[in-house]
Design a protein around this motif. Structure first.
Motif, PDB file in Angstrom:
ATOM      1  N   VAL A  60      12.595  -1.600  -4.777  1.00 57.45           N
ATOM      2  CA  VAL A  60      11.268  -1.029  -4.540  1.00 57.45           C
ATOM      3  C   VAL A  60      10.600  -1.749  -3.365  1.00 57.45           C
ATOM      4  O   VAL A  60      10.002  -1.117  -2.491  1.00 57.45           O
ATOM      5  CB  VAL A  60      10.397  -1.100  -5.818  1.00 57.45           C
ATOM      6  N   TYR A  61      10.737  -3.077  -3.319  1.00 57.31           N
ATOM      7  CA  TYR A  61      10.167  -3.852  -2.205  1.00 57.31           C
ATOM      8  C   TYR A  61      10.774  -3.409  -0.875  1.00 57.31           C
ATOM      9  O   TYR A  61      10.047  -3.105   0.074  1.00 57.31           O
ATOM     10  CB  TYR A  61      10.416  -5.346  -2.426  1.00 57.31           C
ATOM     11  N   PHE A  62      12.103  -3.356  -0.795  1.00 52.72           N
ATOM     12  CA  PHE A  62      12.761  -3.000   0.466  1.00 52.72           C
ATOM     13  C   PHE A  62      12.457  -1.557   0.875  1.00 52.72           C
ATOM     14  O   PHE A  62      12.330  -1.259   2.058  1.00 52.72           O
ATOM     15  CB  PHE A  62      14.273  -3.228   0.380  1.00 52.72           C
ATOM     16  N   GLU A  63      12.323  -0.671  -0.085  1.00 56.22           N
ATOM     17  CA  GLU A  63      11.997   0.717   0.225  1.00 56.22           C
ATOM     18  C   GLU A  63      10.574   0.821   0.779  1.00 56.22           C
ATOM     19  O   GLU A  63      10.325   1.529   1.752  1.00 56.22           O
ATOM     20  CB  GLU A  63      12.152   1.586  -1.027  1.00 56.22           C
ATOM     21  N   ARG A  64       9.659   0.095   0.182  1.00 53.83           N
ATOM     22  CA  ARG A  64       8.279   0.106   0.681  1.00 53.83           C
ATOM     23  C   ARG A  64       8.188  -0.509   2.075  1.00 53.83           C
ATOM     24  O   ARG A  64       7.456   0.000   2.931  1.00 53.83           O
ATOM     25  CB  ARG A  64       7.362  -0.637  -0.285  1.00 53.83           C
ATOM     26  N   PRO A  70      13.198   6.443  -8.290  1.00 48.91           N
ATOM     27  CA  PRO A  70      14.654   6.576  -8.209  1.00 48.91           C
ATOM     28  C   PRO A  70      15.245   5.566  -7.215  1.00 48.91           C
ATOM     29  O   PRO A  70      14.685   5.333  -6.147  1.00 48.91           O
ATOM     30  CB  PRO A  70      14.868   8.011  -7.742  1.00 48.91           C
ATOM     31  N   VAL A  71      16.369   4.974  -7.606  1.00 50.22           N
ATOM     32  CA  VAL A  71      17.032   3.953  -6.796  1.00 50.22           C
ATOM     33  C   VAL A  71      18.235   4.589  -6.107  1.00 50.22           C
ATOM     34  O   VAL A  71      19.080   5.191  -6.768  1.00 50.22           O
ATOM     35  CB  VAL A  71      17.476   2.770  -7.685  1.00 50.22           C
ATOM     36  N   PHE A  72      18.315   4.443  -4.784  1.00 49.19           N
ATOM     37  CA  PHE A  72      19.398   5.064  -4.027  1.00 49.19           C
ATOM     38  C   PHE A  72      20.290   4.064  -3.290  1.00 49.19           C
ATOM     39  O   PHE A  72      21.187   4.462  -2.567  1.00 49.19           O
ATOM     40  CB  PHE A  72      18.840   6.073  -3.023  1.00 49.19           C
ATOM     41  N   ASP A  73      20.048   2.761  -3.431  1.00 44.90           N
ATOM     42  CA  ASP A  73      20.917   1.736  -2.848  1.00 44.90           C
ATOM     43  C   ASP A  73      21.666   1.038  -3.974  1.00 44.90           C
ATOM     44  O   ASP A  73      21.099   0.771  -5.035  1.00 44.90           O
ATOM     45  CB  ASP A  73      20.106   0.699  -2.073  1.00 44.90           C
ATOM     46  N   TYR A  74      22.937   0.720  -3.723  1.00 46.40           N
ATOM     47  CA  TYR A  74      23.725  -0.016  -4.708  1.00 46.40           C
ATOM     48  C   TYR A  74      23.229  -1.458  -4.796  1.00 46.40           C
ATOM     49  O   TYR A  74      22.646  -1.982  -3.837  1.00 46.40           O
ATOM     50  CB  TYR A  74      25.197  -0.004  -4.323  1.00 46.40           C
ATOM     51  N   PRO A  75      23.470  -2.124  -5.927  1.00 45.08           N
ATOM     52  CA  PRO A  75      23.067  -3.524  -6.048  1.00 45.08           C
ATOM     53  C   PRO A  75      23.652  -4.421  -4.948  1.00 45.08           C
ATOM     54  O   PRO A  75      22.982  -5.336  -4.485  1.00 45.08           O
ATOM     55  CB  PRO A  75      23.594  -3.932  -7.428  1.00 45.08           C
ATOM     56  N   GLY A  76      24.869  -4.129  -4.526  1.00 43.17           N
ATOM     57  CA  GLY A  76      25.467  -4.911  -3.438  1.00 43.17           C
ATOM     58  C   GLY A  76      24.680  -4.776  -2.141  1.00 43.17           C
ATOM     59  O   GLY A  76      24.531  -5.748  -1.392  1.00 43.17           O
ATOM     60  N   ASP A  77      24.149  -3.583  -1.874  1.00 48.69           N
ATOM     61  CA  ASP A  77      23.323  -3.380  -0.687  1.00 48.69           C
ATOM     62  C   ASP A  77      22.024  -4.165  -0.786  1.00 48.69           C
ATOM     63  O   ASP A  77      21.555  -4.749   0.196  1.00 48.69           O
ATOM     64  CB  ASP A  77      23.002  -1.895  -0.506  1.00 48.69           C
ATOM     65  N   ASP A  84       0.799  -1.220   0.000  1.00 53.40           N
ATOM     66  CA  ASP A  84       0.000   0.000   0.000  1.00 53.40           C
ATOM     67  C   ASP A  84       0.836   1.275   0.000  1.00 53.40           C
ATOM     68  O   ASP A  84       0.289   2.363  -0.162  1.00 53.40           O
ATOM     69  CB  ASP A  84      -0.929   0.015   1.222  1.00 53.40           C
ATOM     70  N   VAL A  85       2.151   1.166   0.176  1.00 54.28           N
ATOM     71  CA  VAL A  85       3.017   2.336   0.260  1.00 54.28           C
ATOM     72  C   VAL A  85       3.268   2.896  -1.132  1.00 54.28           C
ATOM     73  O   VAL A  85       3.641   2.159  -2.050  1.00 54.28           O
ATOM     74  CB  VAL A  85       4.370   1.976   0.936  1.00 54.28           C
ATOM     75  N   GLU A  86       3.043   4.183  -1.295  1.00 59.44           N
ATOM     76  CA  GLU A  86       3.302   4.874  -2.563  1.00 59.44           C
ATOM     77  C   GLU A  86       4.663   5.561  -2.473  1.00 59.44           C
ATOM     78  O   GLU A  86       4.958   6.228  -1.485  1.00 59.44           O
ATOM     79  CB  GLU A  86       2.228   5.914  -2.852  1.00 59.44           C
ATOM     80  N   LEU A  87       5.480   5.411  -3.505  1.00 58.96           N
ATOM     81  CA  LEU A  87       6.811   6.018  -3.535  1.00 58.96           C
ATOM     82  C   LEU A  87       6.843   7.175  -4.521  1.00 58.96           C
ATOM     83  O   LEU A  87       6.097   7.195  -5.508  1.00 58.96           O
ATOM     84  CB  LEU A  87       7.857   4.971  -3.927  1.00 58.96           C
ATOM     85  N   ASP A  88       7.737   8.134  -4.263  1.00 60.73           N
ATOM     86  CA  ASP A  88       7.926   9.262  -5.176  1.00 60.73           C
ATOM     87  C   ASP A  88       8.554   8.764  -6.471  1.00 60.73           C
ATOM     88  O   ASP A  88       9.381   7.848  -6.464  1.00 60.73           O
ATOM     89  CB  ASP A  88       8.830  10.315  -4.539  1.00 60.73           C
ATOM     90  N   THR A  89       8.179   9.381  -7.572  1.00 60.10           N
ATOM     91  CA  THR A  89       8.710   8.968  -8.867  1.00 60.10           C
ATOM     92  C   THR A  89       9.433  10.127  -9.546  1.00 60.10           C
ATOM     93  O   THR A  89       9.205  11.292  -9.226  1.00 60.10           O
ATOM     94  CB  THR A  89       7.574   8.490  -9.807  1.00 60.10           C
ATOM     95  N   ASN A  90      10.292   9.785 -10.499  1.00 56.59           N
ATOM     96  CA  ASN A  90      10.943  10.785 -11.344  1.00 56.59           C
ATOM     97  C   ASN A  90       9.951  11.279 -12.388  1.00 56.59           C
ATOM     98  O   ASN A  90       8.834  10.773 -12.494  1.00 56.59           O
ATOM     99  CB  ASN A  90      12.162  10.171 -12.050  1.00 56.59           C
TER     100      ASN A  90
END
Length: 170
Positions: A128-132, A67-74, A55-61
């Motif tokens: 997106v999953y982890f951010e939500r 926008p993705v702010f974590d590296y793939p390794g994270d 149900d969480v809505e994220l900001d979009t470009n």
């Protein structure tokens, strides 16, 4: 007649255990699934309403992407941590976050460097999953995440930098 599939055996064992005696581990796994899917539709009354990650809505470009702010390794580190939770199934999770192909997931998880796998679809869907989930749980941003927001205000590029060709004119 013997059951043909492992799932048939597991279902039979579960129903047998529930009828004979209540087994805590079997009951917990079923309750977890039921509570997770129906907590907003009238479970136990809680003082603080829980928000589901879906149900969480994220900001979009401006182009409609998140926008993705974590590296793939994270993201790989977070996935490995998620795999240690009891009852977690990768195939169910991949379907839940966007019907991700297991081959794509396997290639993403095999990458080694911090930025490798940025072009993989698993990276974006898992981020997106982890951010939500982070927002739904009310957790704060990590220090690395805050630094990436400053350095890359539109998000990290979704391309593998090792696999990009650079052509220069002489």
């Amino acid at each position: 007649m013997a059951p043909k599939r492992k799932s048939d055996v597991l279902e039979a064992e579960t129903s047998f255990k529930e009828n004979e005696t209540e087994v805590a581990s079997a009951g917990k796994s079923k309750k977890t699934r039921v509570d997770a899917s129906s907590s907003s539709s009238g479970g136990k009354a809680k003082s603080k309403e829980t928000v589901q990650w879906q149900d969480v809505e994220l900001d979009t470009n401006s182009d409609g992407t998140i926008p993705v702010f974590d590296y793939p390794g994270d993201v790989r580190r977070k996935i490995r941590a998620l795999q240690t939770t009891p009852g977690f199934k990768v195939t169910h999770w991949l379907k839940e976050i966007g019907n991700i192909n297991s081959n794509s997931y396997g290639r993403f998880m095999k990458e080694k460097a911090k930025t490798d796998g940025a072009a993989n679809g698993t990276y974006y869907a898992a981020y997106v999953y982890f951010e939500r989930v982070r927002i739904a749980e009310g957790k704060s941003k990590s220090a690395g995440r805050k630094q990436n927001e400053i350095e890359h205000p539109r998000g990290l590029p979704l391309e593998d930098r090792r696999k990009v060709w650079v052509i220069t004119g002489r």
